[in-house]
Structure formats: C-alpha cells, structure tokens
Write a protein that holds these residues in place. Sequence first.
Motif, PDB file in Angstrom:
ATOM      1  N   ALA A  52       1.433  -1.059  -0.099  1.00 17.96           N
ATOM      2  CA  ALA A  52       0.204   0.089  -0.383  1.00 17.96           C
ATOM      3  C   ALA A  52       0.813   1.412   0.307  1.00 17.96           C
ATOM      4  O   ALA A  52       0.991   2.062  -0.752  1.00 17.96           O
ATOM      5  N   GLN A  53       1.976   1.067   1.050  1.00 18.74           N
ATOM      6  CA  GLN A  53       2.798   2.856   0.768  1.00 18.74           C
ATOM      7  C   GLN A  53       3.948   2.741   0.242  1.00 18.74           C
ATOM      8  O   GLN A  53       4.426   3.519  -0.068  1.00 18.74           O
ATOM      9  N   CYS A  54       4.299   1.271   0.568  1.00 20.66           N
ATOM     10  CA  CYS A  54       6.731   1.428  -0.978  1.00 20.66           C
ATOM     11  C   CYS A  54       6.037   0.884  -2.356  1.00 20.66           C
ATOM     12  O   CYS A  54       6.817   0.963  -2.248  1.00 20.66           O
ATOM     13  N   GLY A  55       4.908  -0.049  -2.798  1.00 24.98           N
ATOM     14  CA  GLY A  55       5.338   0.275  -3.525  1.00 24.98           C
ATOM     15  C   GLY A  55       5.235   0.904  -4.894  1.00 24.98           C
ATOM     16  O   GLY A  55       5.864   0.994  -5.977  1.00 24.98           O
ATOM     17  N   VAL A  56       4.299   2.393  -4.548  1.00 29.62           N
ATOM     18  CA  VAL A  56       4.436   3.825  -5.362  1.00 29.62           C
ATOM     19  C   VAL A  56       5.597   3.302  -5.984  1.00 29.62           C
ATOM     20  O   VAL A  56       6.346   3.804  -7.360  1.00 29.62           O
ATOM     21  N   CYS A  57       7.433   2.698  -5.024  1.00 26.08           N
ATOM     22  CA  CYS A  57       8.207   3.334  -5.632  1.00 26.08           C
ATOM     23  C   CYS A  57       9.249   2.258  -5.830  1.00 26.08           C
ATOM     24  O   CYS A  57      10.247   2.185  -6.320  1.00 26.08           O
ATOM     25  N   HIS A  58       9.209   1.006  -4.865  1.00 21.74           N
ATOM     26  CA  HIS A  58       9.921   0.665  -4.830  1.00 21.74           C
ATOM     27  C   HIS A  58       8.993  -0.947  -5.423  1.00 21.74           C
ATOM     28  O   HIS A  58       9.923  -1.907  -5.290  1.00 21.74           O
ATOM     29  N   LYS A  59       8.193  -0.483  -6.270  1.00 23.34           N
ATOM     30  CA  LYS A  59       7.405  -1.435  -7.011  1.00 23.34           C
ATOM     31  C   LYS A  59       6.909  -2.810  -5.462  1.00 23.34           C
ATOM     32  O   LYS A  59       7.244  -3.398  -4.681  1.00 23.34           O
ATOM     33  N   GLY A  61      12.427   4.207  -6.039  1.00 19.33           N
ATOM     34  CA  GLY A  61      14.031   3.672  -5.552  1.00 19.33           C
ATOM     35  C   GLY A  61      14.058   2.051  -5.773  1.00 19.33           C
ATOM     36  O   GLY A  61      13.836   1.388  -6.743  1.00 19.33           O
ATOM     37  N   PRO A  62      14.989   1.604  -4.598  1.00 17.21           N
ATOM     38  CA  PRO A  62      15.597   0.450  -5.577  1.00 17.21           C
ATOM     39  C   PRO A  62      15.573  -0.524  -5.500  1.00 17.21           C
ATOM     40  O   PRO A  62      14.285  -1.372  -4.624  1.00 17.21           O
ATOM     41  N   ASN A  63      15.707  -1.404  -5.925  1.00 23.83           N
ATOM     42  CA  ASN A  63      14.828  -3.215  -5.955  1.00 23.83           C
ATOM     43  C   ASN A  63      15.823  -3.892  -4.616  1.00 23.83           C
ATOM     44  O   ASN A  63      17.050  -3.308  -3.818  1.00 23.83           O
ATOM     45  N   TRP A  89      22.615  -3.900  -0.960  1.00 20.38           N
ATOM     46  CA  TRP A  89      22.398  -2.329  -0.884  1.00 20.38           C
ATOM     47  C   TRP A  89      23.247  -1.112  -0.557  1.00 20.38           C
ATOM     48  O   TRP A  89      24.104  -1.492  -0.720  1.00 20.38           O
ATOM     49  N   ARG A  90      22.348  -0.444  -0.874  1.00 18.52           N
ATOM     50  CA  ARG A  90      23.037   1.230  -0.664  1.00 18.52           C
ATOM     51  C   ARG A  90      23.291   1.177   0.815  1.00 18.52           C
ATOM     52  O   ARG A  90      24.234   2.453   1.164  1.00 18.52           O
ATOM     53  N   HIS A  91      22.698   0.666   1.518  1.00 15.41           N
ATOM     54  CA  HIS A  91      22.644   1.350   3.460  1.00 15.41           C
ATOM     55  C   HIS A  91      22.666  -0.315   3.902  1.00 15.41           C
ATOM     56  O   HIS A  91      22.118  -0.086   5.024  1.00 15.41           O
ATOM     57  N   GLY A  92      23.493  -0.965   3.580  1.00 15.65           N
ATOM     58  CA  GLY A  92      23.401  -2.403   4.515  1.00 15.65           C
ATOM     59  C   GLY A  92      22.249  -3.028   3.849  1.00 15.65           C
ATOM     60  O   GLY A  92      20.621  -2.191   4.075  1.00 15.65           O
ATOM     61  N   VAL A 121      16.704   2.425   8.078  1.00 17.62           N
ATOM     62  CA  VAL A 121      16.423   3.179   6.468  1.00 17.62           C
ATOM     63  C   VAL A 121      15.055   3.485   6.835  1.00 17.62           C
ATOM     64  O   VAL A 121      14.717   4.125   6.748  1.00 17.62           O
ATOM     65  N   ILE A 122      14.241   2.144   6.976  1.00 24.48           N
ATOM     66  CA  ILE A 122      12.594   2.820   7.025  1.00 24.48           C
ATOM     67  C   ILE A 122      12.384   3.631   8.468  1.00 24.48           C
ATOM     68  O   ILE A 122      11.326   4.398   7.636  1.00 24.48           O
ATOM     69  N   LYS A 123      13.180   3.263   9.213  1.00 28.14           N
ATOM     70  CA  LYS A 123      12.516   4.409  10.622  1.00 28.14           C
ATOM     71  C   LYS A 123      13.195   5.448   9.901  1.00 28.14           C
ATOM     72  O   LYS A 123      12.656   6.667  10.353  1.00 28.14           O
ATOM     73  N   ALA A 148      14.205  10.354  -1.551  1.00 27.04           N
ATOM     74  CA  ALA A 148      12.350  10.621  -2.137  1.00 27.04           C
ATOM     75  C   ALA A 148      12.694   9.212  -0.496  1.00 27.04           C
ATOM     76  O   ALA A 148      10.695   9.355  -0.327  1.00 27.04           O
ATOM     77  N   MET A 149      13.302   8.839  -0.261  1.00 24.91           N
ATOM     78  CA  MET A 149      12.827   7.839   0.882  1.00 24.91           C
ATOM     79  C   MET A 149      13.089   8.825   2.391  1.00 24.91           C
ATOM     80  O   MET A 149      13.853   9.045   3.027  1.00 24.91           O
ATOM     81  N   ILE A 150      11.656   8.850   2.878  1.00 31.70           N
ATOM     82  CA  ILE A 150      11.247   9.237   4.292  1.00 31.70           C
ATOM     83  C   ILE A 150      11.221   8.503   5.358  1.00 31.70           C
ATOM     84  O   ILE A 150      11.270   7.410   4.773  1.00 31.70           O
TER      85      ILE A 150
HETATM   86  C1  HEC Z   1       8.631   8.061  -2.818  1.00 34.57           C
HETATM   87  C2  HEC Z   1       8.725   7.205  -2.747  1.00 34.57           C
HETATM   88  C3  HEC Z   1       9.487   6.266  -1.885  1.00 34.57           C
HETATM   89  C4  HEC Z   1       8.682   5.150  -0.873  1.00 34.57           C
HETATM   90  C5  HEC Z   1       7.067   5.828  -0.454  1.00 34.57           C
HETATM   91  C6  HEC Z   1       9.780   4.545  -0.247  1.00 34.57           C
HETATM   92  N1  HEC Z   1      11.250   4.176  -0.813  1.00 34.57           N
HETATM   93 FE1  HEC Z   1      11.978   3.344   0.292  1.00 34.57          FE
HETATM   94  N2  HEC Z   1      13.281   3.902  -0.749  1.00 34.57           N
HETATM   95  C7  HEC Z   1      12.964   5.154  -1.764  1.00 34.57           C
HETATM   96  C8  HEC Z   1      14.557   6.230  -2.499  1.00 34.57           C
HETATM   97  C9  HEC Z   1      14.764   6.891  -3.913  1.00 34.57           C
HETATM   98  C10 HEC Z   1      15.341   5.008  -2.170  1.00 34.57           C
HETATM   99  C11 HEC Z   1      16.978   4.965  -2.502  1.00 34.57           C
HETATM  100  C12 HEC Z   1      17.628   6.185  -1.219  1.00 34.57           C
HETATM  101  C13 HEC Z   1      19.151   6.704  -1.825  1.00 34.57           C
HETATM  102  O1  HEC Z   1      19.740   7.014  -2.357  1.00 34.57           O
HETATM  103  O2  HEC Z   1      19.430   6.374  -0.141  1.00 34.57           O
HETATM  104  C14 HEC Z   1      15.105   4.193  -0.941  1.00 34.57           C
HETATM  105  C15 HEC Z   1      15.875   3.430   0.113  1.00 34.57           C
HETATM  106  C16 HEC Z   1      14.777   2.445   0.692  1.00 34.57           C
HETATM  107  C17 HEC Z   1      15.514   1.554   1.373  1.00 34.57           C
HETATM  108  C18 HEC Z   1      17.427   1.308   1.687  1.00 34.57           C
HETATM  109  C19 HEC Z   1      17.785   0.348   0.470  1.00 34.57           C
HETATM  110  C20 HEC Z   1      19.546   0.198  -0.416  1.00 34.57           C
HETATM  111  O3  HEC Z   1      19.080   0.085  -0.855  1.00 34.57           O
HETATM  112  O4  HEC Z   1      19.903   0.332   1.001  1.00 34.57           O
HETATM  113  C21 HEC Z   1      14.958   0.322   2.354  1.00 34.57           C
HETATM  114  C22 HEC Z   1      15.248  -0.861   2.354  1.00 34.57           C
HETATM  115  C23 HEC Z   1      13.616   1.365   1.806  1.00 34.57           C
HETATM  116  N3  HEC Z   1      13.734   2.151   1.127  1.00 34.57           N
HETATM  117  C24 HEC Z   1      12.237   0.985   2.279  1.00 34.57           C
HETATM  118  C25 HEC Z   1      11.144   1.246   1.979  1.00 34.57           C
HETATM  119  C26 HEC Z   1      10.410   0.575   2.559  1.00 34.57           C
HETATM  120  C27 HEC Z   1       9.892   0.053   3.711  1.00 34.57           C
HETATM  121  C28 HEC Z   1       9.220   2.039   2.295  1.00 34.57           C
HETATM  122  C29 HEC Z   1       7.449   1.404   3.391  1.00 34.57           C
HETATM  123  C30 HEC Z   1       7.988   1.633   3.761  1.00 34.57           C
HETATM  124  C31 HEC Z   1       9.510   2.945   1.195  1.00 34.57           C
HETATM  125  N4  HEC Z   1      10.799   2.310   1.641  1.00 34.57           N
HETATM  126  C32 HEC Z   1       9.020   3.739   0.755  1.00 34.57           C
HETATM  127  C33 HEC Z   1      12.060   6.074  -2.496  1.00 34.57           C
HETATM  128  C34 HEC Z   1      10.867   5.250  -1.806  1.00 34.57           C
END
Ligand code: HEC
Length: 296
Positions: free
Chosen positions: A207-214, A222-224, A230-233, A242-244, A251-253
């Motif tokens: 619901a929340q993360c799929g928009v960016c991570h599929k 957002g990355p695979n 991993w960029r951040h381990g 990272v999530i917290k 864009a990763m808030i």
């Molecule tokens: C608006 C877009 C967006 C959303 C929504 C989002 N992310 Fe991300 N996320 C990103 C981007 C962009 C990065 C890469 C950040 C960077 O440049 O290091 C990232 C990085 C991450 C990473 C680290 C990946 C790595 O390679 O270390 C994790 C884990 C992650 N996201 C999980 C989540 C989760 C779980 C959620 C939902 C709760 C979420 N993301 C929602 C954009 C998003």
Amino acid sequence: MERIKSITKNLSSKYLWMPLMLLATPLAAQSDGLSGYSQATAFYVVVGLLIVVALLVILLALNLLQLVKAVMKGPESEAKESVSVEEGPSWLVKTWAKWNALKPMEEEEDLIMDHDYDGIKELDNHLPPWWTALFYLSIVYAVVYILVFHVFKTSPLQEEEYEIEMALAQALKSEKEQTIIVDFDESNVPYNGDAEALADGKKFFEAQCGVCHKADGGGLAGPNLTDDYWRHGGSMTDIYRVIKDGVPNTAMIAWESKLNPVRLQNVSSYVKSLRGTNPPGALPPDGELYEEDANN
Ligand code: HEC
C-alpha cells in the motif's frame, strides 16, 4: 478509571435532547472503560428508538381500546354506534383539527378581518396549539438548559467539553502506546518470520512502499529490494533503520511517525523476506554486495 468514567459521563451528554439526557446519563455512565463513548452513543440511539416504538404502541393501544369499547357495548347498540361513526369525523381527523385549532369552513365568516387588498382577504387564525406547545416547551428547555449548564454546571460547556475530549484522546493514545511493549530497538531488532507478521508487513508495503519500490519490491524510483546489493546495508537492523529514519535528501522519507515499532519490524521483516524472489522487470543491482551470513 474513575476519571475516565466521569469523562464518558460528561461526553455522553453531547448530542442529546436534554430531558432524555438527564434521564439516561447515569445509566450510560455505567458502561465501563474507554469504549464508553461509543457505547453511550449506541445507548442513546436505542433509547430513542424505544421511545418511538413506545409511542406507536400507545397509539395502537388507544385505538384498540376504542374498538373494544365499541364491541363491549353489544349488538343492540351497534346500529346506533355505526350511525354515530358515520356522522362524526374520525378520531384522527378530530385530533388533527384540535391540534391545529381549525375552524370549520362555515365559521370562516367570523374570522375575516376587515381589510381587503384587491380582493385578497385575511383570516384571523390563531397560532396552532401544537406550535404554541412547542414554543412553551422551548422555554422549559431553556430553563433546564440554564440550570444544567450555568447554575448547577452538571454538564460541561463547549470549551470544557473540548478539553475533556482531548484528554480522553490523550488517554486513549497513551493506553494504546503502552500496549505495544517491544524489547528491541534499531540496534538489535530481530527478524520476525511469522506468517501473520509477514502478511501485515506485506499489506503495508504494497500500500505505502509499492509506489516507489514496486509492489513486488523489484524497484522503480526506489532501489530493488530483492537482491543482495544494498546502498545502506542489508541486515535486519540496517533495513529497520533506513525505514525508520529514511535517507536524508532522497525520496525515502522517515516512516517512524507513521509506523509503530511492531509494524516497522513487520515491514522490515517482509522486505528481508523478499531476498532472492527475482521478480520480473526488477532493477539491476545497486550498491554494495551484502553477505547474508557475515553479519546479523
Ligand atoms: C517516494 C518514494 C519512496 C517510497 C514511498 C518508499 N521509498 Fe524506500 N527508497 C526510496 C529511494 C529513492 C531510496 C534510495 C535512497 C538512497 O538514495 O539511498 C529508498 C531506499 C530504501 C531502502 C534502502 C535500500 C538500499 O539499497 O539500501 C529500503 C530498505 C527502503 N527504501 C524501504 C522502503 C519501505 C519499507 C517503504 C515503505 C514503508 C519505502 N521504502 C517507501 C524511495 C521510496
């Protein structure tokens, strides 16, 4: 609990027709606990419905009574009775006329006022009794209102009511927070592989993360999240952190304010469980290779 009880008691007075409120508040206050507020609301709805039903039953009973009376008079008076029924208007019509103080058409002559505008005349009708009754009722209501809210102060005024509601919300909030007892933080959060936890994490992720991570984690803006890079381990604690806290200036808030620790753990565990799923169309590896068994 005593305080919450009194809060629910006060709150419950909110949307109430006052006489009903005075009657029912002590009863509603018996409903224990924090759910008392909605319980009280339901309680009033039920009481209101009961009153309506009671009124209908009374009307029906009155009608039946009349019928029984007519039958009791016996067959000899039946002829007379039926004649009188035909003669006079029905009980309902009479009540209607009485409550509206309607004058029969024949008496209209007496009511006509002595002015005449281009042939338009005016009748000097009185206010209908039901209207005056409402008017007097509103005066009684006002007196009760003043007594309740300004003299005896048994119910709170708006501002106070607001404070009470906020206090109740605060109490609810802290009670909710207290029930989440976690024995981990971002330095030692364990992976939770329970089906229930993963399902919860999956739901939130899609619901929340799929928009960016599929939705399948294959990566978009957002990355695979399904490979070993991993960029951040890639440890549980890395992912949790990272999530917290998010990644500043991307864009990763930070999701800390939107997720309680347990759900954060569930989502992190779900992300971790995506490893090696190889979804179609996933983004190429990004970041550093994370050796699964070296850490964590
Ligand atoms: C608006 C877009 C967006 C959303 C929504 C989002 N992310 Fe991300 N996320 C990103 C981007 C962009 C990065 C890469 C950040 C960077 O440049 O290091 C990232 C990085 C991450 C990473 C680290 C990946 C790595 O390679 O270390 C994790 C884990 C992650 N996201 C999980 C989540 C989760 C779980 C959620 C939902 C709760 C979420 N993301 C929602 C954009 C998003």
